[in-house]
Each structure stands twice: as C-alpha cells, then as structure tokens.
Design an enzyme around this catalytic site. Structure first.
Site, PDB file in Angstrom:
ATOM      1  N   HIS A   1     -10.668  -0.367  -5.126  1.00 41.13           N
ATOM      2  CA  HIS A   1      -9.804   0.913  -5.701  1.00 41.13           C
ATOM      3  C   HIS A   1      -9.382   0.662  -7.157  1.00 41.13           C
ATOM      4  O   HIS A   1      -9.049  -0.281  -7.488  1.00 41.13           O
ATOM      5  CB  HIS A   1      -8.426   1.314  -5.076  1.00 41.13           C
TER       6      HIS A   1
ATOM      7  N   TYR B   1       1.108   8.089  -3.867  1.00 41.64           N
ATOM      8  CA  TYR B   1       2.382   7.491  -3.608  1.00 41.64           C
ATOM      9  C   TYR B   1       3.048   8.782  -3.946  1.00 41.64           C
ATOM     10  O   TYR B   1       3.041   9.539  -5.139  1.00 41.64           O
ATOM     11  CB  TYR B   1       2.859   6.637  -4.543  1.00 41.64           C
TER      12      TYR B   1
ATOM     13  N   PRO C   1       7.885  -2.547   0.667  1.00 42.52           N
ATOM     14  CA  PRO C   1       6.628  -2.388   0.487  1.00 42.52           C
ATOM     15  C   PRO C   1       6.028  -1.165  -0.305  1.00 42.52           C
ATOM     16  O   PRO C   1       4.580  -1.226  -0.572  1.00 42.52           O
ATOM     17  CB  PRO C   1       6.058  -1.822   1.880  1.00 42.52           C
TER      18      PRO C   1
ATOM     19  N   LYS D   1       3.409  -5.678  -2.560  1.00 48.54           N
ATOM     20  CA  LYS D   1       3.318  -7.006  -3.277  1.00 48.54           C
ATOM     21  C   LYS D   1       3.622  -8.317  -2.146  1.00 48.54           C
ATOM     22  O   LYS D   1       3.238  -9.273  -2.591  1.00 48.54           O
ATOM     23  CB  LYS D   1       4.386  -7.201  -4.453  1.00 48.54           C
TER      24      LYS D   1
ATOM     25  N   TYR E   1       0.991  -3.348 -10.895  1.00 49.97           N
ATOM     26  CA  TYR E   1       0.678  -3.131  -9.602  1.00 49.97           C
ATOM     27  C   TYR E   1      -0.537  -3.816  -9.087  1.00 49.97           C
ATOM     28  O   TYR E   1      -0.675  -4.368  -8.166  1.00 49.97           O
ATOM     29  CB  TYR E   1       0.095  -1.499  -9.530  1.00 49.97           C
TER      30      TYR E   1
END
Ligand code: RFL
Ligand code: PHB
Length: 392
Positions: free
Chosen positions: A75, A203, A291, A295, A383
């Site tokens: 991604h 998200y 979560p 990570k 990220y």
C-alpha cells in the site's frame, strides 16, 4: 534433570523471538527457543497486519520474504476520515516508502518454517518458569516440558515473551521506570470472508466512535470498531457489526461471513531499561503501543535487530559496547513510536461530547490535516516507519 546448553536462550516464539533466532543463526550463533504454546496455537493467533518498509527489508535480508512478496498487499497510502470527509495520506509522495499488509500469523508461520529448516531448535509447549543467575556470565532458564523440569544453560537470555511474560517480571524493579496509559475504549476486531470495497486502509473518526477498515487479502477483510472497555462480544450480532461499520466508515461493505471476532483493550506501556546483566528484553515484553499506529510487531523487529547486532559484536569482536548501549538504542525509537501511536489514537477515537472544547480541537486537527502537506508528511513518515539509521 534434563539440561541443555546453547549460546542464546530465547523465551517466546512470537515475531521478536523468532526473528532474533534467525538473525543470530545467520551469524553462526547458536540459540534455542522455549515457547509455552503449541506450534498450531502460535501460528493461528490473530493479531497485527501491517509491516513497515523496515520490517520487510529485515525479512528480505533473512531470506524469509518470498511468500510475503507473493501474497502481501503493498500500500502506497491510507485514508484518514472525519465524519465522512476523507483525506488520503500519500506515503509514496511524502516518503518514497510503502507498507505491506500481511497477517502476523503468516509472518509467524514463515519464521517458524525458516527456523526449523535452518535447524534452530524450538521447544513448543515448554514454559519458562525462572531466569537464573542473569547477573553472572552463566545464566540459565528453568522450564517445564512434557511434565518434566529442565534447564537451558546459556550465555545470554532474551526475554521476548510478550506483555505477560517472565522476562519483565524478572528484571529488577529498581532498575527501571514504568510509563503507562490505559485508554477508556477498546477495539472490537473481526476477520470476514469479504472482498474489500476500499483500496487502502481507512482510519475513520465518527461521532459514534472510531472504525478501521483493513484487509488481509482480496478475499478477507479485517475491520475494527471502537467500543467501551466493558463491552462484551456477545452483545454484538454479526448484523449489528456490519451496520455499525458501514455507518462509521461511510461506505458500503461486502458483508461476508465473519469467522473471527474479539475485543482488545488499548494501552500504552513501556519501561526505560531493557537490560539486567545478561538478560535482555525485546518486543511486547518491554513495550505496548495502542494498535492505531500499527507499530507493535515492527517495534519488536527493530529491538531484536539491535540485540542481534550487540550479541554478534560480543562473539565476533569481544566488544560489549553495543550490548551496553542496547537500552539507549531501542528506547529512543520506542518513545517516537509511543508518541505516534498515542497521537493516532487520540486523533481518531471519539473521546469527548460533540460541541465540547476537546471535540472541537480534535476537529480542528482534521481541518488542518486537509490543508497542510507538512502535517500529512509528518503522519506519513511515522506511519511507514522512520529508517533504522534515524536512530543510529
Ligand atoms: P508475542 O507475539 O506476544 O510473543 C511472545 C511469545 O512468548 C510466549 N511466552 C512464553 N513462552 C515460554 N515461557 C513463558 N513463560 C512465556 N510467556 C510468554 C507467548 O506464548 C508468545 O508466543 O510478542 P512479540 O514477539 O514481542 O511480538 C509483538 C507483537 O505480537 C505485537 O506487538 C503486535 O501483534 C501488535 N499489533 C500490531 N503490530 C503491528 O506492527 N502492526 C499492526 O497492524 C498491529 N495490529 C497488534 C495489532 C496487536 C493487536 N492485539 C490483539 C493486541 C492489532 C491488534 C488487535
Ligand atoms: C490490521 O490489519 O490488523 C491493522 C492494520 C492497521 C492498524 C491496526 C491493525 O493500525
């Protein structure tokens, strides 16, 4: 009593312990892994799904990334939504890096297979009960296996035995400070035989609570809902779960068969010392992150990379500097990841009443996110994972 001897005794066959074993074996260092669960159990434990660029590189170097490359989904961005208004975070543009979606249980299967192919001994269904003499040069691990007591003598002990393990309980209390946040919400997570109707992770903040749309393959979705801490999974029928996911994500979903569901509490936890003599902690044994930043597994791999380097330097060059710097090396990255995971958690979860000062500040962050490339870049670089060199 059965007694065995190796160079590094590893407690726990999770991502941290297995990766460490493969790194050491590559350097010709012997190790034995003691795991209290069965092979089947650890290979089917559903957890993480997102691998940083760094982690994939480590698995490539170890020669365990073939299936990951065949089946993993690469991604180049993700979406962050606020009540249906969506902003894409472009990893490629901001970092020239990407992430790979590949289930933790698949990672664990690949790592176990590689360990066994390379003749690394993993003793399953063996519970470590005590770590002895770790302040000397001859530590050992007492364990039980098949109803018998046994001892593993070694030069070093790696406590890669997760949040509830023996490693952290053994570390002298006065040697560390503990930091923690328990969040007032949990995640209800499902796996379903459904085709993802979205191309990248979403998200989503929603005034009724956070939702996350992830996936495992073109046929399996992984989805999460924010729920109160005392929520019971029995209170949620499959139909209610789908309805609430569609409501919060603001998209239509392919509502296939749900084949796994569970509730996970959210916490941030860490200690600021990972070593006592010849005992070293790594992974969830030393820290937990919520979560939302994806990570935990990645941090476990970053820890053991430092540990393997230190142990290798000890055996190859007789140099203990890297080992003595192990805590320092890991903890700066852990703090960065704690901050990012905490930031993503507070950004995306519903915490305050609509119209309150806190909620309006939270909304303002989303407004800023949509207008500022700099803010997007900050999220993107954390990220996808800051390079290992950033913490050298
Ligand atoms: P693990 O995986 O807990 O492995 C520890 C192992 O030690 C064994 N053990 C013992 N063995 C022998 N004797 C004893 N006395 C023992 N005590 C314990 C246990 O059986 C176990 O096999 O720790 P490790 O290796 O440090 O790995 C950490 C990761 O598992 C964890 O950080 C991630 O799953 C967190 N996480 C995520 N991380 C990511 O990087 N990306 C994600 O997308 C992501 N999503 C998640 C997550 C964790 C979640 N849950 C369920 C907590 C999503 C969720 C919902
Ligand atoms: C997952 O796919 O399980 C997953 C992905 C991203 C997260 C957490 C979990 O932030």
């Amino acid at each position: 009593m059965k007694t065995i001897k190796t160079q590094v005794g590893i407690i726990g066959a999770g991502p941290a312990g297995l990766t460490l074993a493969l790194m050491l074996q590559k350097q010709g260092i012997k190790c034995v892994i003691i795991e209290n669960r069965s092979r089947e159990y650890v290979e089917n434990r559903v957890r993480a799904g997102l691998l940083e660029h760094n982690t994939v590189e480590v698995f490539e170097e170890l020669g365990v990334a073939d299936r990951l490359h065949q089946e993993g989904l690469v991604h180049h961005g993700c979406y962050i939504a606020y009540n249906g208004i969506t902003q894409r975070i472009d990893f490629q543009k901001h970092t020239q890096r990407e992430v790979t979606i590949y289930g933790q249980q698949e990672v664990v299967k690949d790592l176990i297979k590689a360990c066994l192919d390379r003749k690394i001994e993993i003793i399953f269904e063996a519970e470590a009960t005590e770590i002895n003499d770790f302040m000397t040069e001859e530590p050992s691990i007492s364990f039980t296996h098949g109803g018998e007591n046994a001892i593993l003598n070694c030069d070093f002990v790696a406590g890669t035995d997760g949040f509830h393990g023996l490693g952290r309980k053994t570390l002298p209390k006065e040697s560390y400070n503990e930091f923690k946040i328990e969040y007032p919400f949990s995640w209800l997570g499902i796996l379903a035989y459904s085709k993802p109707t979205y191309d990248e992770l979403i998200y989503a903040f929603h005034h009724e609570g956070f939702a996350l749309a992830s996936m495992r393959s073109e046929k399996v979705c992984r989805l999460y809902l924010q729920v109160p801490n005392d929520e019971k999974i029995e209170n949620w029928s499959d139909e209610q779960i789908w309805t609430e996911l569609e409501n919060r994500l603001g998209i239509e979903l392919d509502k296939g068969e749900i084949f796994e569901k569970g509730i996970t509490p959210m916490r941030s936890f860490m200690i600021d010392n990972l070593q006592a003599g010849r005992l070293f902690l790594a992974g969830d044994a030393a820290h937990i992150v919520p979560p939302t930043g994806a990570k935990g597994l990645n941090l476990a791999v970053a820890d053991v990379r430092n540990l393997a380097k230190g142990i290798t330097d000890f055996y190859k060059n007789g140099n203990e500097d890297a080992l003595n710097n192990y805590t320092k090396k890991c903890v700066s990255r852990v703090w960065r990841v704690q901050d990012f995971s905490n930031f993503m958690t507070y950004l995306c979860h519903k915490q305050a009443e609509n119209g309150s000062f806190e909620q309006l500040l939270q909304k303002s962050k989303f407004d800023y996110l949509r207008m500022s490339e700099a803010y997007q870049k900050t999220i993107a670089e954390n990220y996808v994972g800051l390079p290992f060199e950033a913490f050298e």
